[in-house]
Design a protein around this motif. Sequence first.
Motif, mmCIF file in Angstrom:
data_model
loop_
_atom_site.group_PDB
_atom_site.id
_atom_site.type_symbol
_atom_site.label_atom_id
_atom_site.label_comp_id
_atom_site.label_asym_id
_atom_site.label_seq_id
_atom_site.Cartn_x
_atom_site.Cartn_y
_atom_site.Cartn_z
ATOM 1 N N VAL A 119 44.271 23.833 48.402
ATOM 2 C CA VAL A 119 43.430 23.979 47.215
ATOM 3 C C VAL A 119 44.230 23.560 45.983
ATOM 4 C CG1 VAL A 119 42.082 25.831 48.274
ATOM 5 C CG2 VAL A 119 44.064 26.418 46.857
ATOM 6 N N PRO A 120 43.578 23.319 44.846
ATOM 7 C CA PRO A 120 44.303 22.866 43.662
ATOM 8 C C PRO A 120 45.460 23.760 43.242
ATOM 9 C CG PRO A 120 41.974 22.463 43.353
ATOM 10 C CD PRO A 120 42.107 23.228 44.652
ATOM 11 N N LEU A 121 45.338 25.071 43.410
ATOM 12 C CA LEU A 121 46.442 25.965 43.040
ATOM 13 C C LEU A 121 47.518 26.050 44.113
ATOM 14 C CD1 LEU A 121 44.689 28.895 41.123
ATOM 15 C CD2 LEU A 121 45.792 26.832 40.230
ATOM 16 N N LYS A 122 47.319 25.355 45.244
ATOM 17 C CA LYS A 122 48.349 25.160 46.280
ATOM 18 C C LYS A 122 48.802 26.420 46.982
ATOM 19 C CE LYS A 122 48.429 20.760 45.403
ATOM 20 N NZ LYS A 122 47.748 19.833 46.340
ATOM 21 N N ARG A 123 47.942 27.432 47.027
ATOM 22 C CA ARG A 123 48.317 28.658 47.731
ATOM 23 C C ARG A 123 47.066 29.458 48.049
ATOM 24 N NH1 ARG A 123 47.838 33.260 44.676
ATOM 25 N NH2 ARG A 123 47.670 32.993 42.405
ATOM 26 N N ALA A 124 47.182 30.327 49.033
ATOM 27 C CA ALA A 124 46.108 31.280 49.303
ATOM 28 C C ALA A 124 46.116 32.359 48.223
ATOM 29 C CB ALA A 124 46.297 31.915 50.673
ATOM 30 N N GLY A 125 44.948 32.900 47.932
ATOM 31 C CA GLY A 125 44.855 34.001 46.992
ATOM 32 C C GLY A 125 45.114 35.331 47.675
ATOM 33 N N GLN A 126 45.433 36.325 46.886
ATOM 34 C CA GLN A 126 45.615 37.689 47.376
ATOM 35 C C GLN A 126 44.325 38.482 47.161
ATOM 36 O OE1 GLN A 126 48.034 38.912 49.085
ATOM 37 N NE2 GLN A 126 49.585 37.309 48.820
ATOM 38 N N PRO A 127 44.046 39.434 48.039
ATOM 39 C CA PRO A 127 42.843 40.255 47.839
ATOM 40 C C PRO A 127 42.767 40.874 46.449
ATOM 41 C CG PRO A 127 43.739 40.635 50.024
ATOM 42 C CD PRO A 127 44.722 39.758 49.316
ATOM 43 N N ALA A 128 43.918 41.276 45.908
ATOM 44 C CA ALA A 128 43.932 41.896 44.576
ATOM 45 C C ALA A 128 43.497 40.930 43.487
ATOM 46 C CB ALA A 128 45.322 42.443 44.264
ATOM 47 N N GLU A 129 43.551 39.609 43.764
ATOM 48 C CA GLU A 129 43.114 38.627 42.784
ATOM 49 C C GLU A 129 41.601 38.402 42.835
ATOM 50 O OE1 GLU A 129 46.632 35.502 42.147
ATOM 51 O OE2 GLU A 129 46.074 35.679 44.276
ATOM 52 N N VAL A 130 40.968 38.894 43.893
ATOM 53 C CA VAL A 130 39.526 38.759 44.056
ATOM 54 C C VAL A 130 38.799 40.024 43.585
ATOM 55 C CG1 VAL A 130 37.678 38.351 45.732
ATOM 56 C CG2 VAL A 130 39.878 37.201 45.998
ATOM 57 N N ALA A 131 39.427 41.171 43.801
ATOM 58 C CA ALA A 131 38.789 42.461 43.515
ATOM 59 C C ALA A 131 38.255 42.591 42.083
ATOM 60 C CB ALA A 131 39.758 43.601 43.828
ATOM 61 N N PRO A 132 38.930 42.049 41.055
ATOM 62 C CA PRO A 132 38.379 42.197 39.698
ATOM 63 C C PRO A 132 36.984 41.604 39.541
ATOM 64 C CG PRO A 132 40.695 41.594 39.576
ATOM 65 C CD PRO A 132 40.298 41.469 41.015
ATOM 66 N N CYS A 133 36.638 40.603 40.338
ATOM 67 C CA CYS A 133 35.272 40.058 40.287
ATOM 68 C C CYS A 133 34.258 41.139 40.640
ATOM 69 C CB CYS A 133 35.132 38.884 41.246
ATOM 70 S SG CYS A 133 36.092 37.419 40.828
ATOM 71 N N TYR A 134 34.584 41.930 41.665
ATOM 72 C CA TYR A 134 33.677 42.988 42.115
ATOM 73 C C TYR A 134 33.605 44.116 41.081
ATOM 74 C CZ TYR A 134 33.841 40.731 46.699
ATOM 75 O OH TYR A 134 33.751 39.834 47.742
ATOM 76 N N VAL A 135 34.733 44.448 40.479
ATOM 77 C CA VAL A 135 34.731 45.486 39.437
ATOM 78 C C VAL A 135 33.833 45.056 38.290
ATOM 79 C CG1 VAL A 135 36.128 46.689 37.726
ATOM 80 C CG2 VAL A 135 37.017 46.370 40.035
ATOM 81 N N PHE A 136 33.992 43.823 37.856
ATOM 82 C CA PHE A 136 33.172 43.310 36.760
ATOM 83 C C PHE A 136 31.688 43.377 37.110
ATOM 84 C CE2 PHE A 136 30.978 39.426 35.150
ATOM 85 C CZ PHE A 136 30.854 39.822 33.833
ATOM 86 N N LEU A 137 31.314 42.880 38.291
ATOM 87 C CA LEU A 137 29.905 42.839 38.665
ATOM 88 C C LEU A 137 29.312 44.226 38.897
ATOM 89 C CD1 LEU A 137 29.917 39.757 41.079
ATOM 90 C CD2 LEU A 137 29.024 39.851 38.736
ATOM 91 N N ALA A 138 30.161 45.183 39.270
ATOM 92 C CA ALA A 138 29.690 46.552 39.493
ATOM 93 C C ALA A 138 29.552 47.334 38.197
ATOM 94 C CB ALA A 138 30.650 47.287 40.432
ATOM 95 N N SER A 139 30.215 46.870 37.143
ATOM 96 C CA SER A 139 30.294 47.637 35.900
ATOM 97 C C SER A 139 29.225 47.219 34.897
ATOM 98 C CB SER A 139 31.675 47.451 35.264
ATOM 99 O OG SER A 139 31.782 46.158 34.676
ATOM 100 N N ASP A 140 29.130 47.994 33.835
ATOM 101 C CA ASP A 140 28.186 47.670 32.765
ATOM 102 C C ASP A 140 28.595 46.418 32.003
ATOM 103 O OD1 ASP A 140 26.586 49.802 33.416
ATOM 104 O OD2 ASP A 140 27.449 51.148 31.906
ATOM 105 N N ASP A 141 29.840 45.941 32.200
ATOM 106 C CA ASP A 141 30.254 44.682 31.572
ATOM 107 C C ASP A 141 29.368 43.527 32.034
ATOM 108 O OD1 ASP A 141 32.277 46.025 30.310
ATOM 109 O OD2 ASP A 141 33.868 45.332 31.658
ATOM 110 N N ALA A 142 28.786 43.666 33.232
ATOM 111 C CA ALA A 142 27.925 42.613 33.791
ATOM 112 C C ALA A 142 26.455 43.005 33.709
ATOM 113 C CB ALA A 142 28.316 42.336 35.244
ATOM 114 N N SER A 143 26.101 43.791 32.709
ATOM 115 C CA SER A 143 24.736 44.322 32.615
ATOM 116 C C SER A 143 23.673 43.244 32.445
ATOM 117 C CB SER A 143 24.648 45.325 31.455
ATOM 118 O OG SER A 143 24.987 44.696 30.225
ATOM 119 N N TYR A 144 24.069 42.053 32.010
ATOM 120 C CA TYR A 144 23.102 40.965 31.821
ATOM 121 C C TYR A 144 23.266 39.880 32.885
ATOM 122 C CZ TYR A 144 19.863 38.077 29.062
ATOM 123 O OH TYR A 144 18.783 37.350 28.629
#
Length: 289
Positions: A248-273
């Motif tokens: 991939v362009p960043l030349k490495r696999a991602g870590q689960p901890a780098e994906v989890a913030p997406c779920y926090v955002f979508l679960a929270s009121d920050d993503a209310s719209y």
Amino acid sequence: MQKSQPKKEVRPPQHQQRQPGIESKMVPLPVSAPGKVAAGGRLHNKVAVITGGDSGIGRAVALAFAAEGADVAIAYLDEDNDAAETAAQVEACGRKALLIAGDIARERQCEKIVRQVVKAFGRIDILVNNAAVQYPQKKIEDITAEQLVKTFSINIFAQFYLVKAALPFMRKGSAIINTTSVTAYRGSGHLLDYSATKGAIVAFTRSLSSMLAPKGIRVNGVAPGPIWTPLIPATFPASHVAAFGSDVPLKRAGQPAEVAPCYVFLASDDASYMSGQILHPNGGEIVNG
């Protein structure tokens, strides 16, 4: 014509014999704990259900949710040691963890998960449909009917079952987050049935968001690229695992901890719209999805 360079090994070659895989056997271990950014209580006293929550992305999401103040129900197949470790880390954040083992390919198991969560916590605020399997094949002729049914049953049918069971206990402001994949957008010649389920999850997410909008329940998805989880050594040969993610362009696999913030955002009121949308933590692939 210049020859293409072989993919660089970024971890020891390794392979596990069965899916979903055991996180404690991986070298190096995935990074699941939240990073240095202080948690802000965005999910204070919420109740979350996470399938495949014992390890990989599911574990990272469980820990990130707990750090933000949520109690977490972790649904998993039979990886008891990994699940117990996840629960211990959730409880170390001062939150409650409920472990529920069983095969979500069975609708009755999905109903059982919901019953146990409601009995323990009284409601469901966040449903994360994350569990999946993948079985590479070089030719479509090699994909047996048994494999096809298993892949669809776990990856997409279970999402229908869990939403059906959970909806009566969700209320306005609740969130559903479905894990799809970069393969839904760019395809994968050796993961034909898996990619098909992930495309189905995108359509399911968008359609369900429209259906549930009048109820005030948001439905979104996350489409990870190559992430270092137990599913990888449980899927691919050791040589592939050693170079996994280096293309991939960043030349490495991602870590689960780098994906989890997406779920926090979508679960929270920050993503209310936001509803019917997909986030793409994929190492820089442009998929226009």
